[in-house]
Design a protein around this motif. Structure first.
Motif, PDB file in Angstrom:
ATOM      1  N   THR A  51       0.833  -1.439   0.142  1.00  0.00           N
ATOM      2  CA  THR A  51      -0.049  -0.247  -0.035  1.00  0.00           C
ATOM      3  C   THR A  51       0.885   1.067  -0.013  1.00  0.00           C
ATOM      4  O   THR A  51       0.523   2.229  -0.783  1.00  0.00           O
ATOM      5  N   VAL A  52       2.023   1.395   0.849  1.00  0.00           N
ATOM      6  CA  VAL A  52       2.741   2.434   0.849  1.00  0.00           C
ATOM      7  C   VAL A  52       3.704   2.792  -0.450  1.00  0.00           C
ATOM      8  O   VAL A  52       3.605   3.652  -0.962  1.00  0.00           O
ATOM      9  N   GLY A  53       3.900   1.503  -1.184  1.00  0.00           N
ATOM     10  CA  GLY A  53       4.490   1.558  -2.706  1.00  0.00           C
ATOM     11  C   GLY A  53       3.585   2.187  -3.433  1.00  0.00           C
ATOM     12  O   GLY A  53       3.957   2.896  -4.538  1.00  0.00           O
ATOM     13  N   THR A  54       2.214   1.630  -3.236  1.00  0.00           N
ATOM     14  CA  THR A  54       1.158   2.298  -4.295  1.00  0.00           C
ATOM     15  C   THR A  54       1.192   3.724  -4.174  1.00  0.00           C
ATOM     16  O   THR A  54       1.122   4.488  -5.258  1.00  0.00           O
ATOM     17  N   ALA A  55       1.199   4.241  -2.770  1.00  0.00           N
ATOM     18  CA  ALA A  55       0.899   5.752  -2.727  1.00  0.00           C
ATOM     19  C   ALA A  55       2.220   6.174  -3.181  1.00  0.00           C
ATOM     20  O   ALA A  55       2.095   7.527  -3.879  1.00  0.00           O
ATOM     21  N   SER A  56       3.545   5.728  -3.165  1.00  0.00           N
ATOM     22  CA  SER A  56       4.632   6.430  -3.576  1.00  0.00           C
ATOM     23  C   SER A  56       4.631   6.485  -5.022  1.00  0.00           C
ATOM     24  O   SER A  56       5.121   7.493  -5.964  1.00  0.00           O
ATOM     25  N   GLY A  57       4.196   5.317  -5.823  1.00  0.00           N
ATOM     26  CA  GLY A  57       4.131   5.204  -7.100  1.00  0.00           C
ATOM     27  C   GLY A  57       3.326   6.604  -7.821  1.00  0.00           C
ATOM     28  O   GLY A  57       3.282   7.319  -8.569  1.00  0.00           O
ATOM     29  N   VAL A  69      -1.724   9.390  -1.322  1.00  0.00           N
ATOM     30  CA  VAL A  69      -2.187   8.788  -0.120  1.00  0.00           C
ATOM     31  C   VAL A  69      -3.652   8.733  -0.027  1.00  0.00           C
ATOM     32  O   VAL A  69      -4.239   7.371   0.279  1.00  0.00           O
ATOM     33  N   LEU A  70      -4.550   9.350  -0.775  1.00  0.00           N
ATOM     34  CA  LEU A  70      -5.794   9.411  -0.823  1.00  0.00           C
ATOM     35  C   LEU A  70      -6.136   8.092  -1.989  1.00  0.00           C
ATOM     36  O   LEU A  70      -7.082   7.312  -1.918  1.00  0.00           O
ATOM     37  N   PHE A  71      -5.432   7.850  -2.869  1.00  0.00           N
ATOM     38  CA  PHE A  71      -5.341   6.699  -3.890  1.00  0.00           C
ATOM     39  C   PHE A  71      -5.292   5.240  -3.081  1.00  0.00           C
ATOM     40  O   PHE A  71      -5.878   4.563  -3.300  1.00  0.00           O
ATOM     41  N   ALA A  72      -4.264   5.472  -2.252  1.00  0.00           N
ATOM     42  CA  ALA A  72      -3.914   4.308  -1.378  1.00  0.00           C
ATOM     43  C   ALA A  72      -5.068   3.957  -0.504  1.00  0.00           C
ATOM     44  O   ALA A  72      -5.472   2.785  -0.341  1.00  0.00           O
ATOM     45  N   ALA A  73      -5.545   4.955   0.202  1.00  0.00           N
ATOM     46  CA  ALA A  73      -6.647   4.778   1.084  1.00  0.00           C
ATOM     47  C   ALA A  73      -7.884   4.194   0.344  1.00  0.00           C
ATOM     48  O   ALA A  73      -8.788   3.439   0.815  1.00  0.00           O
ATOM     49  N   GLU A  74      -8.270   4.860  -0.863  1.00  0.00           N
ATOM     50  CA  GLU A  74      -9.419   4.376  -1.535  1.00  0.00           C
ATOM     51  C   GLU A  74      -9.304   2.956  -2.262  1.00  0.00           C
ATOM     52  O   GLU A  74     -10.146   1.963  -2.233  1.00  0.00           O
ATOM     53  N   GLU A  75      -8.202   2.875  -2.825  1.00  0.00           N
ATOM     54  CA  GLU A  75      -7.927   1.501  -3.588  1.00  0.00           C
ATOM     55  C   GLU A  75      -6.910   0.467  -3.141  1.00  0.00           C
ATOM     56  O   GLU A  75      -7.072  -0.602  -3.281  1.00  0.00           O
ATOM     57  N   HIS A  79      -7.329  -2.940   4.948  1.00  0.00           N
ATOM     58  CA  HIS A  79      -7.385  -2.538   6.263  1.00  0.00           C
ATOM     59  C   HIS A  79      -6.606  -1.274   6.537  1.00  0.00           C
ATOM     60  O   HIS A  79      -5.477  -1.006   6.735  1.00  0.00           O
ATOM     61  N   LEU A  80      -7.513   0.022   6.605  1.00  0.00           N
ATOM     62  CA  LEU A  80      -6.901   1.255   6.800  1.00  0.00           C
ATOM     63  C   LEU A  80      -6.729   1.491   8.274  1.00  0.00           C
ATOM     64  O   LEU A  80      -7.805   1.509   8.963  1.00  0.00           O
ATOM     65  N   THR A  81      -5.460   2.153   8.627  1.00  0.00           N
ATOM     66  CA  THR A  81      -5.230   2.514   9.908  1.00  0.00           C
ATOM     67  C   THR A  81      -4.560   3.714  10.073  1.00  0.00           C
ATOM     68  O   THR A  81      -4.174   4.323   8.814  1.00  0.00           O
ATOM     69  N   THR A  82      -4.506   4.546  11.044  1.00  0.00           N
ATOM     70  CA  THR A  82      -3.840   5.867  11.194  1.00  0.00           C
ATOM     71  C   THR A  82      -2.317   5.708  10.850  1.00  0.00           C
ATOM     72  O   THR A  82      -1.640   6.532  10.350  1.00  0.00           O
ATOM     73  N   ARG A  87       2.448   6.393   7.333  1.00  0.00           N
ATOM     74  CA  ARG A  87       3.628   5.561   6.457  1.00  0.00           C
ATOM     75  C   ARG A  87       3.411   6.011   5.251  1.00  0.00           C
ATOM     76  O   ARG A  87       4.375   6.459   4.286  1.00  0.00           O
ATOM     77  N   CYS A  88       2.168   6.072   4.458  1.00  0.00           N
ATOM     78  CA  CYS A  88       2.117   6.341   3.059  1.00  0.00           C
ATOM     79  C   CYS A  88       2.456   7.900   2.706  1.00  0.00           C
ATOM     80  O   CYS A  88       2.784   8.168   1.872  1.00  0.00           O
ATOM     81  N   PHE A  89       1.936   8.731   3.877  1.00  0.00           N
ATOM     82  CA  PHE A  89       2.242  10.063   3.581  1.00  0.00           C
ATOM     83  C   PHE A  89       3.816  10.198   3.500  1.00  0.00           C
ATOM     84  O   PHE A  89       4.377  11.136   2.783  1.00  0.00           O
ATOM     85  N   SER A  90       4.479   9.771   4.612  1.00  0.00           N
ATOM     86  CA  SER A  90       5.946  10.043   4.622  1.00  0.00           C
ATOM     87  C   SER A  90       6.650   9.374   3.439  1.00  0.00           C
ATOM     88  O   SER A  90       7.601  10.019   2.928  1.00  0.00           O
TER      89      SER A  90
END
Length: 93
Positions: A51-57, A69-75, A79-82, A87-90
């Motif tokens: 998921t973090v790699g997807t957000a970075s891509g 981050v929004l794409f990773a959260a949506e697609e 299981h989404l946690t704070t 992690r995705c944002f950083s």
């Protein structure tokens, strides 16, 4: 397949290959984690790293960390946690 599409000069958007490369790097990242840390080598961590790699891509493709981050959260996240959101944002910045 992405390599062949680009090598043949077929129309291929920037976002598809970047998302795929980010996902691949993120999912396979836990292979380089030393075996002394078994808590970081679980399937949950592998899923979260994908998921973090997807957000970075997505962030690399569109130059937008928040969009990644929004794409990773949506697609990307099942299981989404704070903690995963941070992690995705950083990683996307």
């Amino acid at each position: 397949s992405v390599i062949f599409v680009n090598a043949a000069s077929l129309p291929c958007g920037l976002e598809g290959p970047m998302i795929f490369l980010g996902l691949s790097i993120g999912e396979n990242f836990n292979r380089i984690i030393p075996r002394e840390y078994p808590e970081l080598r679980t399937w949950r961590e592998r899923r979260d790293l994908a998921t973090v790699g997807t957000a970075s891509g997505v962030a690399a493709a569109f130059f937008s960390p928040v969009g990644g981050v929004l794409f990773a959260a949506e697609e990307g996240a099942s299981h989404l946690t704070t903690k995963l959101m941070w992690r995705c944002f950083s990683a996307a910045c």
